[in-house]
Design an enzyme around this catalytic site. Structure first.
Site, PDB file in Angstrom:
ATOM      1  N   ASN A 274       0.824  -1.203   0.000  1.00  0.00           N
ATOM      2  CA  ASN A 274       0.000   0.000   0.000  1.00  0.00           C
ATOM      3  C   ASN A 274       0.865   1.262   0.000  1.00  0.00           C
ATOM      4  O   ASN A 274       1.970   1.259   0.541  1.00  0.00           O
ATOM      5  CB  ASN A 274      -0.926   0.020   1.235  1.00  0.00           C
TER       6      ASN A 274
ATOM      7  N   ASP B 136      -0.604   4.156   1.074  1.00  0.00           N
ATOM      8  CA  ASP B 136      -1.481   5.098   1.795  1.00  0.00           C
ATOM      9  C   ASP B 136      -0.897   5.608   3.110  1.00  0.00           C
ATOM     10  O   ASP B 136      -1.552   6.384   3.815  1.00  0.00           O
ATOM     11  CB  ASP B 136      -2.867   4.444   2.037  1.00  0.00           C
TER      12      ASP B 136
ATOM     13  N   HIS C 158       5.860  -0.446  -2.679  1.00  0.00           N
ATOM     14  CA  HIS C 158       5.392   0.324  -3.837  1.00  0.00           C
ATOM     15  C   HIS C 158       5.436   1.831  -3.593  1.00  0.00           C
ATOM     16  O   HIS C 158       4.767   2.589  -4.274  1.00  0.00           O
ATOM     17  CB  HIS C 158       3.963  -0.109  -4.220  1.00  0.00           C
TER      18      HIS C 158
ATOM     19  N   CYS D 176      10.516  16.029  -8.311  1.00  0.00           N
ATOM     20  CA  CYS D 176      10.509  16.620  -9.649  1.00  0.00           C
ATOM     21  C   CYS D 176      11.318  15.760 -10.617  1.00  0.00           C
ATOM     22  O   CYS D 176      12.460  15.382 -10.329  1.00  0.00           O
ATOM     23  CB  CYS D 176      11.129  18.035  -9.581  1.00  0.00           C
TER      24      CYS D 176
ATOM     25  N   CYS E 156      14.582  18.083 -11.839  1.00  0.00           N
ATOM     26  CA  CYS E 156      15.773  18.379 -11.005  1.00  0.00           C
ATOM     27  C   CYS E 156      15.826  17.538  -9.734  1.00  0.00           C
ATOM     28  O   CYS E 156      16.746  17.693  -8.924  1.00  0.00           O
ATOM     29  CB  CYS E 156      15.761  19.873 -10.637  1.00  0.00           C
TER      30      CYS E 156
ATOM     31  N   CYS F   9      12.386  24.384 -11.377  1.00  0.00           N
ATOM     32  CA  CYS F   9      12.797  24.224 -12.785  1.00  0.00           C
ATOM     33  C   CYS F   9      11.629  24.035 -13.748  1.00  0.00           C
ATOM     34  O   CYS F   9      11.824  23.852 -14.945  1.00  0.00           O
ATOM     35  CB  CYS F   9      13.746  23.014 -12.919  1.00  0.00           C
TER      36      CYS F   9
ATOM     37  N   ASN G 232      -8.354 -12.732   4.739  1.00  0.00           N
ATOM     38  CA  ASN G 232      -8.985 -12.079   3.594  1.00  0.00           C
ATOM     39  C   ASN G 232     -10.490 -12.317   3.698  1.00  0.00           C
ATOM     40  O   ASN G 232     -10.914 -13.250   4.359  1.00  0.00           O
ATOM     41  CB  ASN G 232      -8.426 -12.682   2.290  1.00  0.00           C
TER      42      ASN G 232
ATOM     43  N   GLU H 268     -12.225 -13.059   1.177  1.00  0.00           N
ATOM     44  CA  GLU H 268     -12.609 -14.098   0.181  1.00  0.00           C
ATOM     45  C   GLU H 268     -11.403 -14.954  -0.172  1.00  0.00           C
ATOM     46  O   GLU H 268     -10.278 -14.672   0.221  1.00  0.00           O
ATOM     47  CB  GLU H 268     -13.152 -13.413  -1.079  1.00  0.00           C
TER      48      GLU H 268
END
Ligand code: BV8
Ligand code: ZN
Length: 251
Positions: free
Chosen positions: A101, A103, A118, A126, A129, A149, A212, A214
């Site tokens: 995640n 978040d 991730h 940026c 730069c 920039c 989980n 499912e």
């Protein structure tokens, strides 16, 4: 739900424990998952948004999508599932959270040993730069352009086709290969190389416990699979771990 005796015994003596988490652990914080019916991907496909060339093709659309997700994550807060992992960090001698995640909720919950495979939606930089825009509020900078920039600012996250940050991946691989137990919580286990980690645990002789709502491709492979919302199931698991330890201490 009662933990099987064998699992209780394993958790009593476990030294190295890992939690691999996906979007499902944040679902009860109000953050939409990716592949559920109301998931983020249901309207737009990941390739159209979560990839570098999608960003170059349409930087404004992709930047606005992430800004929208930043607002959702800032309005949300860690739920009892995140807090259960903070408890586990205090219970087990060595505990690592490996999250897919972006978040930032594990850090906000208080987990300290976190590998962010991730990236993190609160970090930006940026392209021109390299100037950082971490924790930035893009109010008034709706073009998401660098003040220094004029270059494009991108989120510091891993898009499809991009490499995972080597230090985070190494930390996750280390943790998985020495894990006695890995909890795999709220992930559809379809994104690689993260989905590889439970296999590493099993190969190194560790046990895999899935949480989980499912069945997933991992379910028949896991040593134990508990179906239910992460906040409910994890709170019950932590309670039983604490109970078993108290009894073992003759408490
Ligand atoms: C790389 C950041 C290559 C962006 C994300 C074909 C086969 C195998 C692999 C590939 C392939 N083609 C391409 C690949 C590689 C690709 C990949 O795996 N694609 C998949 C889709 C097939 N992987 C990559 O590109 C990775 N990079 O491989 O580099 C390379 C190699 C060498 C040299 C150069 C390059 C990069 C992958 C990272 C992509 N970025 N996120 C963003 O967030 O916008 S992935 C994205 O999916 C999120 O990070 C998310 O975490 C992740 C996984 O999704 P889940 O977390 O599992 O979420 P999902 O909605 O799917 O599932 C939620 C689950 O929770 C469900 O099971 C649900 O039942 C459950 N749930 C719901 N509510 C609850 C609950 N559970 C408990 N309680 C609840 N209340
Ligand atoms: Zn710049």
């Amino acid at each position: 739900m009662k933990l099987p005796d064998e699992l209780q015994k394993i958790l009593l003596s476990a030294k190295e424990v890992v939690a691999l988490t996906g979007a499902g652990i944040s679902a009860e914080s109000g953050i939409p998952t990716f592949r559920g019916e109301d998931g983020l991907w249901s309207k737009l496909k990941p390739e159209e948004l979560a990839s570098f060339d999608a960003f170059l093709r349409n930087p404004q659309l992709v930047s606005e999508w992430y800004e929208h997700r930043r607002h959702i994550t800032r309005l949300s807060k860690p739920n009892p599932a995140h807090m259960s992992l903070v408890d586990m960090e205090k219970i087990f001698p060595h505990f690592t959270v490996v999250t897919q995640n972006i978040d930032n909720l594990h850090r906000r919950a208080g987990s300290r040993n976190v590998a962010e495979l991730h990236g993190n939606i609160e970090r930006n930089y940026c392209l021109g730069c390299g100037m950082r825009y971490d924790g930035e509020d893009f109010e008034g900078n709706e073009s998401f352009r660098c003040k220094k920039c004029g270059g494009l600012i991108r989120p510091d996250i891993v898009w499809f086709g991009e490499m995972l940050p080597a230090d985070q991946w190494n930390m996750a691989e280390e943790a998985a290969s020495s894990a006695d137990v890995m909890f795999v919580i709220g992930t559809s286990a379809v994104v690689y190389p993260a989905a590889e980690l439970p296999v590493t645990v099993k190969r190194s002789g560790g046990k895999v416990v899935e949480v989980n709502v499912e069945e997933t491709p991992l379910s028949r492979y896991a040593d134990y699979s508990f179906q239910g919302p992460a906040s409910k199931v994890l709170v019950e698991i932590v309670e039983q771990i604490k109970e078993t330890r108290k009894v073992a201490k003759g408490g």
